[in-house]
Write a protein that holds these residues in place. Structure first.
Motif, PDB file in Angstrom:
ATOM      1  N   LYS A 189       0.816  -1.228   0.000  1.00  0.00           N
ATOM      2  CA  LYS A 189       0.000   0.000   0.000  1.00  0.00           C
ATOM      3  C   LYS A 189       0.842   1.267   0.000  1.00  0.00           C
ATOM      4  CE  LYS A 189      -4.216   1.973   1.652  1.00  0.00           C
ATOM      5  NZ  LYS A 189      -4.263   2.893   0.577  1.00  0.00           N
ATOM      6  N   PRO A 190       1.880   1.394   0.825  1.00  0.00           N
ATOM      7  CA  PRO A 190       2.661   2.636   0.788  1.00  0.00           C
ATOM      8  C   PRO A 190       3.302   2.881  -0.593  1.00  0.00           C
ATOM      9  CG  PRO A 190       3.189   1.394   2.773  1.00  0.00           C
ATOM     10  CD  PRO A 190       2.311   0.527   1.939  1.00  0.00           C
ATOM     11  N   ARG A 191       3.788   1.828  -1.211  1.00  0.00           N
ATOM     12  CA  ARG A 191       4.414   1.998  -2.533  1.00  0.00           C
ATOM     13  C   ARG A 191       3.372   2.319  -3.603  1.00  0.00           C
ATOM     14  NH1 ARG A 191       8.372  -2.906  -3.460  1.00  0.00           N
ATOM     15  NH2 ARG A 191       8.844  -1.727  -5.334  1.00  0.00           N
ATOM     16  N   LEU A 192       2.193   1.703  -3.495  1.00  0.00           N
ATOM     17  CA  LEU A 192       1.122   2.004  -4.462  1.00  0.00           C
ATOM     18  C   LEU A 192       0.632   3.440  -4.312  1.00  0.00           C
ATOM     19  CD1 LEU A 192      -0.986  -1.250  -4.513  1.00  0.00           C
ATOM     20  CD2 LEU A 192       0.266  -0.236  -6.400  1.00  0.00           C
ATOM     21  N   ASP A 193       0.489   3.875  -3.065  1.00  0.00           N
ATOM     22  CA  ASP A 193       0.069   5.272  -2.848  1.00  0.00           C
ATOM     23  C   ASP A 193       1.081   6.228  -3.452  1.00  0.00           C
ATOM     24  OD1 ASP A 193      -2.224   4.452  -1.576  1.00  0.00           O
ATOM     25  OD2 ASP A 193      -1.399   4.677   0.457  1.00  0.00           O
TER      26      ASP A 193
END
Length: 179
Positions: free
Chosen positions: A140-144
């Protein structure tokens, strides 16, 4: 009558004197006899010394052989332990490597879906990106960050789907979707 017994009798003295006259003469040896005896003694002494040295060498060699056998056994045990450690390290490396590849691949799949959305979308419709529920927590952090980089964070939301396997992604939008 009272007779006192003497510790010896004169007859015993006379008998021992006659025995001394009949005693054999003391043997005498020549210089050659003495040289031969000396040479035989030296040879026998050398033989005994060589036997002693040989016995000490055998004992030393047996101690060395026992020590080498012990060291060989310890070396084999150390080799087995080292192999076990190398296998553990290799397993950890491969697990970390595979996780890294899977993470990179999942991000690539998701960003590819987002790029196709942008290329084929004439309007900025709301869309929802689904990833494996297991993968979503760590990705999630990388996708955001990827959504922010492509200026899509206001129209694309990210969610987990238990039906998807790690490495799979699905993008849904009004009127369509891609997997």
């Amino acid at each position: 009558m009272n007779t006192v017994r003497l510790p010896f009798s004169f007859d015993e003295f006379r008998a021992s004197a006659k025995a001394g006259e009949a005693a054999p003469a003391v043997a005498t040896y020549s210089a050659e006899d003495l040289a031969e005896a000396r040479e035989a003694g030296i040879v026998e002494g050398r033989r005994l010394a060589m036997e002693t040295l040989a016995a000490e060498e055998v004992a030393s060699l047996e101690r060395i052989a026992a020590r080498l056998a012990g060291e060989a056994h310890a070396g084999e045990a150390a080799m087995i332990e080292a192999r076990s450690e190398v296998v553990k390290i290799a397993r950890l490396f491969l697990e970390e490597f595979c996780i890294g590849v899977a993470e990179a691949r999942e991000i690539d799949v998701a960003t590819d879906l987002l790029a196709r959305l942008v290329e084929n979308s004439e309007d900025r419709r709301a869309a929802k990106l689904f990833l494996s529920a297991k993968s979503l927590v760590r990705l999630k952090p990388r996708l955001d960050a990827a959504l922010d980089a492509q200026a899509l964070s206001e129209i694309v939301s990210v969610a987990g789907d238990k039906a998807l396997k790690p490495g799979e992604a699905r993008l849904d939008w009004r009127g369509g979707g891609a997997r």
